[in-house]
Structure formats: structure tokens, C-alpha cells
Design an enzyme around this catalytic site. Structure first.
Site, mmCIF file in Angstrom:
data_model
loop_
_atom_site.group_PDB
_atom_site.id
_atom_site.type_symbol
_atom_site.label_atom_id
_atom_site.label_comp_id
_atom_site.label_asym_id
_atom_site.label_seq_id
_atom_site.Cartn_x
_atom_site.Cartn_y
_atom_site.Cartn_z
ATOM 1 N N HIS A 57 -55.656 16.838 25.557
ATOM 2 C CA HIS A 57 -57.048 16.578 25.182
ATOM 3 C C HIS A 57 -57.786 17.904 25.021
ATOM 4 O O HIS A 57 -57.721 18.749 25.904
ATOM 5 C CB HIS A 57 -57.762 15.761 26.259
ATOM 6 C CG HIS A 57 -57.368 14.321 26.274
ATOM 7 N ND1 HIS A 57 -58.218 13.321 26.643
ATOM 8 C CD2 HIS A 57 -56.203 13.717 25.941
ATOM 9 C CE1 HIS A 57 -57.604 12.152 26.557
ATOM 10 N NE2 HIS A 57 -56.375 12.369 26.140
ATOM 11 N N TYR B 21 -67.609 10.978 30.457
ATOM 12 C CA TYR B 21 -68.321 11.050 31.731
ATOM 13 C C TYR B 21 -69.751 10.590 31.464
ATOM 14 O O TYR B 21 -70.476 11.235 30.703
ATOM 15 C CB TYR B 21 -68.349 12.496 32.257
ATOM 16 C CG TYR B 21 -67.025 12.974 32.833
ATOM 17 C CD1 TYR B 21 -65.994 13.424 32.008
ATOM 18 C CD2 TYR B 21 -66.814 12.990 34.209
ATOM 19 C CE1 TYR B 21 -64.791 13.860 32.536
ATOM 20 C CE2 TYR B 21 -65.611 13.435 34.755
ATOM 21 C CZ TYR B 21 -64.608 13.863 33.915
ATOM 22 O OH TYR B 21 -63.418 14.295 34.450
ATOM 23 N N PRO C 275 -63.624 13.529 43.159
ATOM 24 C CA PRO C 275 -62.765 13.514 41.971
ATOM 25 C C PRO C 275 -63.451 13.879 40.653
ATOM 26 O O PRO C 275 -62.775 14.046 39.639
ATOM 27 C CB PRO C 275 -62.253 12.069 41.924
ATOM 28 C CG PRO C 275 -63.229 11.280 42.706
ATOM 29 C CD PRO C 275 -63.793 12.191 43.744
ATOM 30 N N LYS D 136 -59.935 17.878 40.030
ATOM 31 C CA LYS D 136 -59.282 19.094 40.536
ATOM 32 C C LYS D 136 -58.233 18.863 41.625
ATOM 33 O O LYS D 136 -57.422 19.746 41.903
ATOM 34 C CB LYS D 136 -60.351 20.050 41.115
ATOM 35 C CG LYS D 136 -61.228 20.685 40.060
ATOM 36 C CD LYS D 136 -60.479 21.759 39.303
ATOM 37 C CE LYS D 136 -61.131 22.140 38.015
ATOM 38 N NZ LYS D 136 -60.391 21.863 36.806
ATOM 39 N N TYR E 6 -63.237 23.303 33.911
ATOM 40 C CA TYR E 6 -62.559 22.015 33.749
ATOM 41 C C TYR E 6 -61.095 22.209 33.340
ATOM 42 O O TYR E 6 -60.201 21.571 33.904
ATOM 43 C CB TYR E 6 -63.303 21.167 32.713
ATOM 44 C CG TYR E 6 -62.899 19.712 32.753
ATOM 45 C CD1 TYR E 6 -63.490 18.822 33.649
ATOM 46 C CD2 TYR E 6 -61.906 19.219 31.911
ATOM 47 C CE1 TYR E 6 -63.112 17.493 33.711
ATOM 48 C CE2 TYR E 6 -61.515 17.888 31.955
ATOM 49 C CZ TYR E 6 -62.123 17.035 32.860
ATOM 50 O OH TYR E 6 -61.730 15.715 32.917
HETATM 51 P P1 FAD Z 1 -51.048 13.510 48.830
HETATM 52 O O1 FAD Z 1 -50.810 13.118 47.429
HETATM 53 O O2 FAD Z 1 -52.028 12.732 49.637
HETATM 54 O O3 FAD Z 1 -49.632 13.484 49.568
HETATM 55 C C1 FAD Z 1 -49.502 13.556 50.959
HETATM 56 C C2 FAD Z 1 -48.282 12.759 51.348
HETATM 57 O O4 FAD Z 1 -48.064 12.893 52.741
HETATM 58 C C3 FAD Z 1 -48.446 11.275 51.078
HETATM 59 O O5 FAD Z 1 -47.352 10.806 50.326
HETATM 60 C C4 FAD Z 1 -48.526 10.661 52.467
HETATM 61 O O6 FAD Z 1 -47.972 9.353 52.482
HETATM 62 C C5 FAD Z 1 -47.719 11.642 53.273
HETATM 63 N N1 FAD Z 1 -48.024 11.665 54.700
HETATM 64 C C6 FAD Z 1 -49.227 11.525 55.310
HETATM 65 N N2 FAD Z 1 -49.103 11.646 56.636
HETATM 66 C C7 FAD Z 1 -47.799 11.884 56.879
HETATM 67 C C8 FAD Z 1 -47.053 12.095 58.062
HETATM 68 N N3 FAD Z 1 -47.628 12.090 59.275
HETATM 69 N N4 FAD Z 1 -45.718 12.305 57.950
HETATM 70 C C9 FAD Z 1 -45.119 12.299 56.728
HETATM 71 N N5 FAD Z 1 -45.785 12.107 55.579
HETATM 72 C C10 FAD Z 1 -47.105 11.909 55.652
HETATM 73 N N6 FAD Z 1 -58.010 13.388 42.397
HETATM 74 C C11 FAD Z 1 -58.483 13.514 41.173
HETATM 75 O O7 FAD Z 1 -58.553 14.645 40.701
HETATM 76 N N7 FAD Z 1 -58.872 12.417 40.450
HETATM 77 C C12 FAD Z 1 -58.772 11.142 40.950
HETATM 78 O O8 FAD Z 1 -59.102 10.179 40.295
HETATM 79 C C13 FAD Z 1 -58.293 10.978 42.233
HETATM 80 N N8 FAD Z 1 -58.193 9.752 42.773
HETATM 81 C C14 FAD Z 1 -57.735 9.636 44.063
HETATM 82 C C15 FAD Z 1 -57.659 8.378 44.652
HETATM 83 C C16 FAD Z 1 -57.228 8.238 45.973
HETATM 84 C C17 FAD Z 1 -57.141 6.865 46.609
HETATM 85 C C18 FAD Z 1 -56.878 9.397 46.706
HETATM 86 C C19 FAD Z 1 -56.443 9.280 48.172
HETATM 87 C C20 FAD Z 1 -56.947 10.653 46.105
HETATM 88 C C21 FAD Z 1 -57.377 10.786 44.785
HETATM 89 N N9 FAD Z 1 -57.456 12.032 44.161
HETATM 90 C C22 FAD Z 1 -57.911 12.152 42.941
HETATM 91 C C23 FAD Z 1 -57.025 13.241 44.810
HETATM 92 C C24 FAD Z 1 -55.592 13.605 44.420
HETATM 93 O O9 FAD Z 1 -54.855 12.447 44.229
HETATM 94 C C25 FAD Z 1 -55.078 14.465 45.552
HETATM 95 O O10 FAD Z 1 -55.818 15.666 45.533
HETATM 96 C C26 FAD Z 1 -53.582 14.764 45.487
HETATM 97 O O11 FAD Z 1 -52.849 13.590 45.746
HETATM 98 C C27 FAD Z 1 -53.211 15.844 46.500
HETATM 99 O O12 FAD Z 1 -51.827 15.963 46.617
HETATM 100 P P2 FAD Z 1 -51.166 16.288 48.009
HETATM 101 O O13 FAD Z 1 -49.710 16.380 47.745
HETATM 102 O O14 FAD Z 1 -51.860 17.414 48.647
HETATM 103 O O15 FAD Z 1 -51.505 15.044 48.942
HETATM 104 C C1 DHB Z 2 -59.276 10.831 35.948
HETATM 105 C C2 DHB Z 2 -59.661 11.073 37.237
HETATM 106 C C3 DHB Z 2 -60.683 11.956 37.479
HETATM 107 O O1 DHB Z 2 -61.061 12.207 38.735
HETATM 108 C C4 DHB Z 2 -61.337 12.592 36.456
HETATM 109 O O2 DHB Z 2 -62.353 13.434 36.724
HETATM 110 C C5 DHB Z 2 -60.938 12.349 35.165
HETATM 111 C C6 DHB Z 2 -59.908 11.456 34.913
HETATM 112 C C7 DHB Z 2 -58.178 9.879 35.691
HETATM 113 O O3 DHB Z 2 -57.689 9.256 36.645
HETATM 114 O O4 DHB Z 2 -57.794 9.710 34.513
#
Ligand code: FAD
Ligand code: DHB
Length: 390
Positions: free
Chosen positions: A72, A200, A292, A296, A384
Site C-alpha cells: 500500500h 482512518y 494500535p 506499530k 507510519y
Molecule cells: P505476542 O504476539 O503477544 O506473543 C507472546 C506469546 O507468548 C504468545 O503466543 C503467548 O501465548 C505466549 N506466552 C504468554 N505467556 C507465556 C508464558 N508464561 N509461557 C510461555 N508462553 C507465554 N497491533 C497492531 O499494530 N494492530 C492491531 O490491530 C493489533 N491488534 C491486537 C489485538 C490484540 C487482541 C492484541 C493482544 C494485540 C494486538 N496488537 C495489534 C499488538 C500486536 O499484535 C503485538 O504488538 C504483537 O503480537 C507483539 O508480538 P510479541 O511476539 O511481542 O507478543
Molecule cells: C490494522 C491494524 C491497525 O492497528 C492499524 O493501525 C491498521 C490496520 C489491521 O489489522 O489491518
């Protein structure tokens, strides 16, 4: 069990770190409390910065991303009955790619398993020991048995509810945080997107975002109250609210269809410093959270482990500690830039607490300024798409 780097959490951060270490000949074991099926289905973020796309390609994970990811070159800001396109690529030379987080996770799990990587799913009772010694130990329960995983280092990639951060002794870490009086209700719908680029939308009833996953699947979000109950949001109500907030441009309509998944996510900003204690290195959501709005979260998680992978490689190859010592200060520069950007986007686009009319006027003025000033729009665009050096 014994490994070089013990990794807690199989999200984007933990899996990518394990893959990057493997590419450099370093052994790791990832432990994950959920099942493989669960982590591969969990619908979350969808926007990859240019730097994340480059990282995935450089790590040999670009095949499906190239085929199925959508590049995009702009986003739309919709406010006060008008639409304005931020031409990101024209302004910065860079672009974003829309590719669901669970697709990144699937690609990473497949790559780890194909090269004999060890991921232990469905563990519980995880605890970390000896982090201030040269021989840290991770204890957990798996298939009813107690397991001890001995390692040189522990990477805490276990997200915002993990155990790693709380394994650091009291008084070592400092937390900086900000709460927001709203949440996002996110839906995945079997409906062809009515947009080619993300929209947005600022609306007096609250923020809305129109995103997409494929030519058949839309991803949409609505600002809601954090105490909101999902049961009070049947599909018809969700579509009606999305239409109210998004159909503000003449002749344009939302495409509706069956809702495949819906969830409510509260919003907060959080940074914990430093991102390291002794032999424990924290990455991703385990150590920082962004709302979100700036898309980022996943990008920061990947950027953290790119640094960490290089730092471990330097330690194992040459015994040097400089990159390990630099990990936290270097990562925090990017983290704080993303904190500011996410807070700024969030504050500009949401209906704020009490719906203060003064603040609403400031929001509209900021949006109009973006629509008329190339330099202000460039500032949004470069944040962005992701800044290469921060
Ligand atoms: P995570 O993806 O959270 O991975 C951590 C992993 O550790 C998980 O699989 C969990 O099950 C595991 N875990 C937890 N505790 C333990 C333990 N004690 N022992 C072993 N494993 C464990 N970001 C955006 O930019 N846009 C979005 O729309 C957006 N939507 C989101 C919606 C939700 C519901 C959530 C929770 C987050 C969202 N985010 C979004 C944020 C983005 O998804 C996260 O920043 C990203 O997943 C970070 O990756 P990570 O690997 O650090 O953590
Ligand atoms: C999406 C999620 C976001 O948080 C955002 O700022 C833009 C797009 C998505 O899930 O597509």
C-alpha cells in the site's frame, strides 16, 4: 534439556528471534503456553512496515508474503465529511504491506519446524531462575512432566501477560505508562473491501478504521468503551455503527458480509526500562505496548529481535558484549518514537474522554493541517511506513 538461548513465547518476537539465531548457527528452544493451532489463528495486527518486510525477505521468509501481501502506497484520513489521501510512498519513497500477523506467525512456525527447530507448545507453570548467573534455567510443565531447560541466555518474548518481566527483582525496572478511556472492537468479515487503502476515520461518535486482508476479507475496527460487552454487539449493530462512522463521503458505502471473528482490545501505552536484566533480554509486547492506531506493535517486536539476533551472534562468534550491552538503549530509541507516534495518532483520531469540544476542535485542526501541509503529512508518512534509523 539444554540450549544456547531459551525463548519464552511464540509470538512474532520469539519465533523470529529463534529463526534469526538458527540462520547464524545458534541453537534455541521456544516454549509457548498456547497450542500451535491457537497462535496460528489468533487475529491481531496486519500492517508491516517496509523495514519488517525487508527483514522477512532477508531471513528467507518472503515467498508467501510477496504473493499474498498487498503493498500500500497511501492511507486515507476521513474527517468532517471529507477524505484526504496521505501519499506515503510519494512523500517517503517507502510503503507498507498488509499481511496478517497470524500469516507471519504461520510462516515462522513452518520455517522453524522445517529446519528442525524446537518449539514446545502448551507448556504451563513457566518460571525463570538464575538470570543473574552464567547458567540460567527455565522450568515448566509439559505433558504432565516437569522440564528444566538450561541455557546461556533467556529471551522474554511472552507478551503483555507473560512471566519474564515479573521475574526481574523489584526496583530494577521502571515503568512508564498511559491509559486511554477507550478500546477497539475489531471484526474480520467475509466481505470484499470497499477500499483499496486503509481508511482512518475521525467521527463525533468515535474512531473507525477500514482495513483489509484480501480481496474477499475486510478487517474493521470501532472505538468502543473499554467496559463494553461483546454480547451487546450483534453483527447488525456493528455494521450499522461502521456505516454511520465511515459513510461520510457522498456515494461511498461499506461492504457488509458475515462476521468471522470479533473481539474487544483495551488500549494502553507502556514502556519498561531497561529491556535487559543480566542474562534476561525482553522483547516485543513483554516490555512495551502501544495503542494500535499507529500499527506499530508487531513491527516493534520484529525490530527488537533483529537487534537481539545480531547481538547474540556477535557474542557467540567473537565473545563481544558491546551489542548485548547496547541492545536496550538502541531498541528504546525506536520504541519511544513509536510510543509518541501511536499516542499522537490515537489522540488525534479518537473521541476523547468527556468529548471536550476544545479538544475536538484541535483534532480537526490537526487533521486539516495534515491535509494541507506537505511537510506535516510527510512527518506522519515517515513514522507510519517506519523510520530506518531512529
Ligand atoms: P505476542 O504476539 O503477544 O506473543 C507472546 C506469546 O507468548 C504468545 O503466543 C503467548 O501465548 C505466549 N506466552 C504468554 N505467556 C507465556 C508464558 N508464561 N509461557 C510461555 N508462553 C507465554 N497491533 C497492531 O499494530 N494492530 C492491531 O490491530 C493489533 N491488534 C491486537 C489485538 C490484540 C487482541 C492484541 C493482544 C494485540 C494486538 N496488537 C495489534 C499488538 C500486536 O499484535 C503485538 O504488538 C504483537 O503480537 C507483539 O508480538 P510479541 O511476539 O511481542 O507478543
Ligand atoms: C490494522 C491494524 C491497525 O492497528 C492499524 O493501525 C491498521 C490496520 C489491521 O489489522 O489491518
Amino acid at each position: 534439556m539444554r540450549t544456547q538461548v531459551g525463548i519464552v513465547g511464540a509470538g512474532p518476537a520469539g519465533l523470529m528471534l529463534s529463526h534469526l539465531l538458527h540462520l547464524r548457527g545458534i541453537d534455541s528452544v521456544v516454549i509457548e503456553c498456547r497450542s500451535r493451532d491457537h497462535i496460528e489463528r489468533r487475529v491481531r495486527a496486519g500492517v508491516l512496515e517496509q523495514g519488517s518486510v525487508d527483514l522477512l525477505h532477508a531471513a528467507g521468509l518472503g515467498d508467501r508474503l510477496s504473493r499474498e501481501g498487498a503493498r500500500h502506497e497511501g492511507i486515507e484520513l476521513r474527517f468532517a465529511g471529507a477524505a484526504y489521501r496521505v501519499p506515503m510512498t510519494e512523500l517517503t519513497g517507502r510503503a507498507i504491506t498488509v499481511y496478517g500477523q497470524q500469516e507471519v506467525v504461520k510462516d515462522l512456525v513452518a520455517a522453524r519446524i522445517a529446519s528442525g527447530g524446537r518449539i514446545v507448545f502448551e507448556v504451563d507453570d513457566v518460571s525463570l531462575h538464575g538470570l543473574d548467573s552464567e547458567a540460567p534455567l527455565i522450568r515448566f510443565r509439559h505433558d504432565g512432566r516437569e522440564v528444566e531447560l538450561h541455557c546461556d541466555f533467556v529471551a522474554g518474548c511472552d507478551g503483555s501477560h507473560g512471566v519474564s518481566r515479573s521475574s526481574v527483582p523489584e526496583g530494577v525496572l521502571t515503568t512508564y505508562e498511559r491509559g486511554y478511556p477507550f478500546a477497539w472492537l475489531g471484526v474480520l468479515a467475509a466481505a470484499p473491501p470497499a477500499v483499496e487503502e486503509l481508511v482512518y476515520a475521525h467521527h463525533e461518535r468515535g474512531f473507525a478504521l477500514y482495513s483489509l486482508r484480501s480481496p474477499e476479507i475486510s478487517r474493521l475496527y470501532l472505538q468502543v468503551d473499554p467496559a463494553e460487552d461483546l454480547d451487546r454487539w450483534p453483527d447488525e449493530r456493528i455494521w450499522s455503527e461502521l456505516r454511520t462512522r465511515l459513510e461520510t463521503v457522498p456515494g461511498w458505502t461499506v461492504n457488509t458480509g458475515p462476521i468471522l471473528e470479533k473481539s474487544i482490545t483495551p488500549m494502553r501505552s507502556l514502556v519498561v526500562e531497561p529491556m535487559r536484566w543480566q542474562r534476561l533480554f525482553l522483547a516485543g509486547d513483554a516490555v512495551h505496548i502501544v495503542p494500535p492506531t499507529g500499527a506499530k506493535g508487531m513491527n516493534l517486536a520484529l525490530a527488537d529481535v533483529a537487534l537481539l539476533g545480531a547481538a547474540f551472534a556477535d557474542w557467540y562468534a567473537h565473545g563481544r558484549t558491546e551489542l548485548l550491552d547496547d541492545y536496550s538503549p538502541t531498541a528504546l530509541r525506536r520504541v519511544w518514537r513509536a510510543q509518541h507516534f501511536s499516542w499522537w495518532m490515537t489522540s488525534m483520531l479518537h473521541r476523547l474522554d468527556g468529548h471536550d469540544p476544545y479538544e475536538a476542535r484541535l483534532q480537526l485542526s490537526t487533521l486539516r493541517y495534515l491535509a494541507t501541509s506537505r511537510s506535516y503529512a510527510t512527518s506522519l508518512a515517515e513514522n507510519y511506513v517506519g523510520l530506518p534509523d531512529v
